[in-house]
Design a protein around this motif. Structure first.
Motif, PDB file in Angstrom:
ATOM      1  N   GLY A 122      41.725  38.396  31.154  1.00  0.00           N
ATOM      2  CA  GLY A 122      42.305  38.098  32.456  1.00  0.00           C
ATOM      3  C   GLY A 122      43.524  38.924  32.798  1.00  0.00           C
ATOM      4  N   LEU A 123      43.755  40.006  32.050  1.00  0.00           N
ATOM      5  CA  LEU A 123      44.922  40.851  32.288  1.00  0.00           C
ATOM      6  C   LEU A 123      44.657  41.923  33.340  1.00  0.00           C
ATOM      7  CD1 LEU A 123      46.033  41.322  28.569  1.00  0.00           C
ATOM      8  CD2 LEU A 123      47.097  39.846  30.290  1.00  0.00           C
ATOM      9  N   VAL A 124      43.395  42.274  33.491  1.00  0.00           N
ATOM     10  CA  VAL A 124      42.998  43.343  34.416  1.00  0.00           C
ATOM     11  C   VAL A 124      41.692  42.944  35.072  1.00  0.00           C
ATOM     12  CG1 VAL A 124      42.204  45.745  34.563  1.00  0.00           C
ATOM     13  CG2 VAL A 124      44.140  45.178  33.087  1.00  0.00           C
ATOM     14  N   GLU A 125      41.509  43.334  36.292  1.00  0.00           N
ATOM     15  CA  GLU A 125      40.203  43.219  36.937  1.00  0.00           C
ATOM     16  C   GLU A 125      39.987  44.432  37.817  1.00  0.00           C
ATOM     17  OE1 GLU A 125      39.529  40.491  40.264  1.00  0.00           O
ATOM     18  OE2 GLU A 125      41.627  39.850  40.039  1.00  0.00           O
ATOM     19  N   ARG A 126      38.753  44.738  38.044  1.00  0.00           N
ATOM     20  CA  ARG A 126      38.446  45.870  38.910  1.00  0.00           C
ATOM     21  C   ARG A 126      38.653  45.451  40.353  1.00  0.00           C
ATOM     22  NH1 ARG A 126      34.530  46.202  34.860  1.00  0.00           N
ATOM     23  NH2 ARG A 126      34.645  48.137  33.649  1.00  0.00           N
ATOM     24  N   GLY A 127      39.366  46.293  41.095  1.00  0.00           N
ATOM     25  CA  GLY A 127      39.609  46.026  42.498  1.00  0.00           C
ATOM     26  C   GLY A 127      39.046  47.123  43.360  1.00  0.00           C
ATOM     27  N   ARG A 128      39.239  46.989  44.644  1.00  0.00           N
ATOM     28  CA  ARG A 128      38.724  47.984  45.578  1.00  0.00           C
ATOM     29  C   ARG A 128      39.437  49.316  45.359  1.00  0.00           C
ATOM     30  NH1 ARG A 128      38.750  46.318  51.732  1.00  0.00           N
ATOM     31  NH2 ARG A 128      37.397  44.722  50.781  1.00  0.00           N
TER      32      ARG A 128
END
Length: 237
Positions: A214-220
């Motif tokens: 939950g430290l990083v997620e792919r964004g636009r």
């Protein structure tokens, strides 16, 4: 850089430079600190001819927007640095790597605009010590980021390297939203691998670990960062 030139006020195109000037100094700099603006499309930058003595590229290319990457390959190992708004580059000054096997490549990751600055710009900037100090400070910041990347390569865990890198890039190019810190940079796993001194498959695994935690997620167009890296890093080191 064969496109039509558009002469611009560098102070207006790079508003941060205006913050160190005021009054008559600012007005003079706006009128006389000029450069020729060019658009750089996404893709390989290509070879730039070394400037002649009176060429407008002699002092350097000031990046006004977009994202440029410099890659260095030596003996089969690769590293890279990202350059953006405010950075001054001189791609024609690359030193030969001989006798080491390798090469330097420049590419545009996000369509960019640059101002080609000549010795006349240098002469104008020389009248304003505060302007010179800001340009020197930017060069120092670039050197410090490169030193950080060298330090990152010594961290054993690749997921820790990637996390530190993303937060460092977010410090410059990110912005805070209600969903987290947005880092709108199109970083492929291959690019991240070059930036942290790792292999692409290792980076792919590391990004997966960071996403699972939950430290990083792919964004636009990039990534979204969550949490506090100061708290997350100790258990990763």
């Amino acid at each position: 850089l064969t496109q039509a030139r558009q002469v611009i006020s560098v102070i207006d195109a790079d508003p941060e430079l205006a913050t160190v000037l005021d009054g008559e100094d600012l007005a003079l700099a706006r009128r006389h600190a000029v450069g020729a603006a060019f658009a750089l499309p996404k893709g390989p930058l290509g070879e730039l001819p070394e400037p002649e003595a009176d060429d407008t590229q002699r002092f350097g290319l000031l990046i006004l927007d977009g994202l440029v990457m410099r890659e260095l390959e030596v003996a089969g190992r690769q590293t890279a640095e990202l350059l953006g708004r405010g950075d001054l580059i001189r791609p024609w000054d690359e030193e030969p790597l001989d006798p080491l096997p390798g090469e330097v490549r420049w590419s545009v990751l996000v369509p960019a605009r640059v101002a080609a600055l000549d010795r006349r710009f240098a002469a104008v900037a020389g009248r304003f010590p505060a302007l010179q100090e800001m340009l020197a400070g930017r060069a120092d910041a670039r050197a410090r980021l490169l030193a950080l990347q060298r330090a990152l390569a010594q961290i054993p865990r690749v997921d820790a390297r990637v996390l530190v890198l993303l937060w460092r890039l977010a410090d410059r190019w990110g912005h805070v939203t209600t969903e987290g810190v947005q880092l709108p940079i199109p970083l492929t796993h291959d690019t991240v691998a070059k930036l942290v001194g790792a292999r692409r498959p290792s980076v792919t695994t590391a990004v997966g670990v960071l996403i699972d935690r939950g430290l990083v997620e792919r964004g636009r167009g990039g990534y979204v960062l969550h949490g506090d890296p100061v708290q997350a890093l100790p258990e990763m080191l």
